[in-house]
Design a protein around this motif. Structure first.
Motif, short mmCIF file in Angstrom:
data_model
loop_
_atom_site.label_atom_id
_atom_site.label_comp_id
_atom_site.label_asym_id
_atom_site.label_seq_id
_atom_site.Cartn_x
_atom_site.Cartn_y
_atom_site.Cartn_z
N ASP A 220 0.88 -1.16 0.00
CA ASP A 220 0.00 0.00 0.00
C ASP A 220 0.92 1.21 0.00
O ASP A 220 1.57 1.50 1.00
CB ASP A 220 -0.91 0.02 1.22
CG ASP A 220 -1.96 -1.08 1.18
OD1 ASP A 220 -2.09 -1.75 0.14
OD2 ASP A 220 -2.65 -1.27 2.19
N GLN B 234 -10.12 2.65 -6.24
CA GLN B 234 -11.13 1.65 -5.90
C GLN B 234 -11.70 0.99 -7.15
O GLN B 234 -11.92 -0.23 -7.17
CB GLN B 234 -12.23 2.30 -5.05
CG GLN B 234 -11.73 2.69 -3.68
CD GLN B 234 -12.63 3.68 -2.97
OE1 GLN B 234 -13.43 4.39 -3.57
NE2 GLN B 234 -12.46 3.76 -1.64
N THR C 70 -6.72 -1.70 -2.90
CA THR C 70 -7.16 -1.57 -1.52
C THR C 70 -6.98 -0.12 -1.08
O THR C 70 -5.95 0.49 -1.38
CB THR C 70 -6.32 -2.48 -0.60
OG1 THR C 70 -6.46 -3.83 -1.05
CG2 THR C 70 -6.75 -2.38 0.84
N SER D 199 -7.77 2.87 2.24
CA SER D 199 -8.21 3.16 3.60
C SER D 199 -8.56 4.65 3.68
O SER D 199 -8.06 5.45 2.91
CB SER D 199 -7.13 2.81 4.63
OG SER D 199 -5.96 3.57 4.41
N GLN E 239 -18.13 5.36 -0.02
CA GLN E 239 -18.19 3.92 0.25
C GLN E 239 -19.47 3.32 -0.35
O GLN E 239 -19.43 2.28 -0.99
CB GLN E 239 -18.12 3.65 1.75
CG GLN E 239 -18.11 2.19 2.13
CD GLN E 239 -16.79 1.50 1.80
OE1 GLN E 239 -15.86 2.09 1.22
NE2 GLN E 239 -16.70 0.23 2.14
N THR F 57 -15.10 -3.22 -3.29
CA THR F 57 -14.86 -3.21 -1.84
C THR F 57 -14.88 -1.83 -1.24
O THR F 57 -15.43 -1.62 -0.17
CB THR F 57 -13.51 -3.90 -1.53
OG1 THR F 57 -13.54 -5.21 -2.07
CG2 THR F 57 -13.26 -3.95 -0.04
N THR G 73 -11.31 -0.27 3.12
CA THR G 73 -11.26 -1.47 3.97
C THR G 73 -11.01 -1.12 5.43
O THR G 73 -11.09 -1.99 6.29
CB THR G 73 -10.16 -2.43 3.49
OG1 THR G 73 -8.90 -1.76 3.51
CG2 THR G 73 -10.46 -2.94 2.08
N SER G 74 -10.69 0.13 5.69
CA SER G 74 -10.50 0.56 7.07
C SER G 74 -10.70 2.06 7.17
O SER G 74 -10.65 2.78 6.18
CB SER G 74 -9.09 0.20 7.56
OG SER G 74 -8.11 0.87 6.80
#
Length: 169
Positions: free
Chosen positions: A31, A98, A103, A105, A130, A139, A142-143
């Motif tokens: 990342d 995305q 991935t 955050s 989101q 997705t 993810t955090s």
């Protein structure tokens, strides 16, 4: 992995870095580069942010950390971190990442003297993105990581003598 953008580095330096990290550490998800850094690489190379993301993904990058979001409210952001650009830019780069399946955050730094309404606006913008991404079967974030600003160690804090305040003009 984050660290800014050196305008004297060729784009291939970033590509080669990611490729070499994949060779040396094949089991580590990479990342790398905040949306602000992706914009910086884009400006230096003349590529679009999407093209930069595609090339980095093809080299082996897995995702983007959420750094540089701070507060996705223009009035706060303009005062606190004007060089990081408009909040829409951060959201756009994350959305591009995305859509590419990278991935991502989301982050939030609080304690700049922002209002509760500002905090809610930030969260609402993250939530709206989101929802949009998930509706497309992807997705999304993810955090979500939030933390208080460390005023004693940055320019904003030194300017305000470590106090949590800012004024919108």
């Amino acid at each position: 992995m984050q660290g800014g953008v050196n305008p004297s580095l060729e784009f291939n330096w970033y590509i080669d870095l990611i490729k070499e990290l994949r060779v040396q550490h094949p089991n580590i998800d990479l990342d790398c580069f905040s949306p602000i850094e992706i914009e910086g690489i884009s400006e230096v190379t003349g590529l679009t942010t999407e093209e930069v993301l595609i090339e980095l993904k093809n080299a082996g990058m897995h995702g983007l950390p959420g750094g540089g979001a701070e507060m996705l409210v223009e009035g706060v952001r303009k005062d606190v971190s004007p060089k990081k650009g408009h909040p829409d830019n951060w959201l756009r780069v994350m959305y591009e990442a995305q859509l590419l399946g990278l991935t991502t955050s989301a982050t939030n730094v609080i304690g700049f003297g922002e209002t509760n309404s500002d905090r809610i606006q930030h969260l609402d913008r993250i939530r709206a993105q989101q929802d949009k991404v998930v509706e497309n079967g992807l997705t999304g974030f993810t955090s979500f990581i939030a933390w208080p600003v460390q005023l004693e160690t940055n320019t904003f804090g030194k300017r305000n003598r470590g106090q949590n305040k800012f004024e919108r003009g």
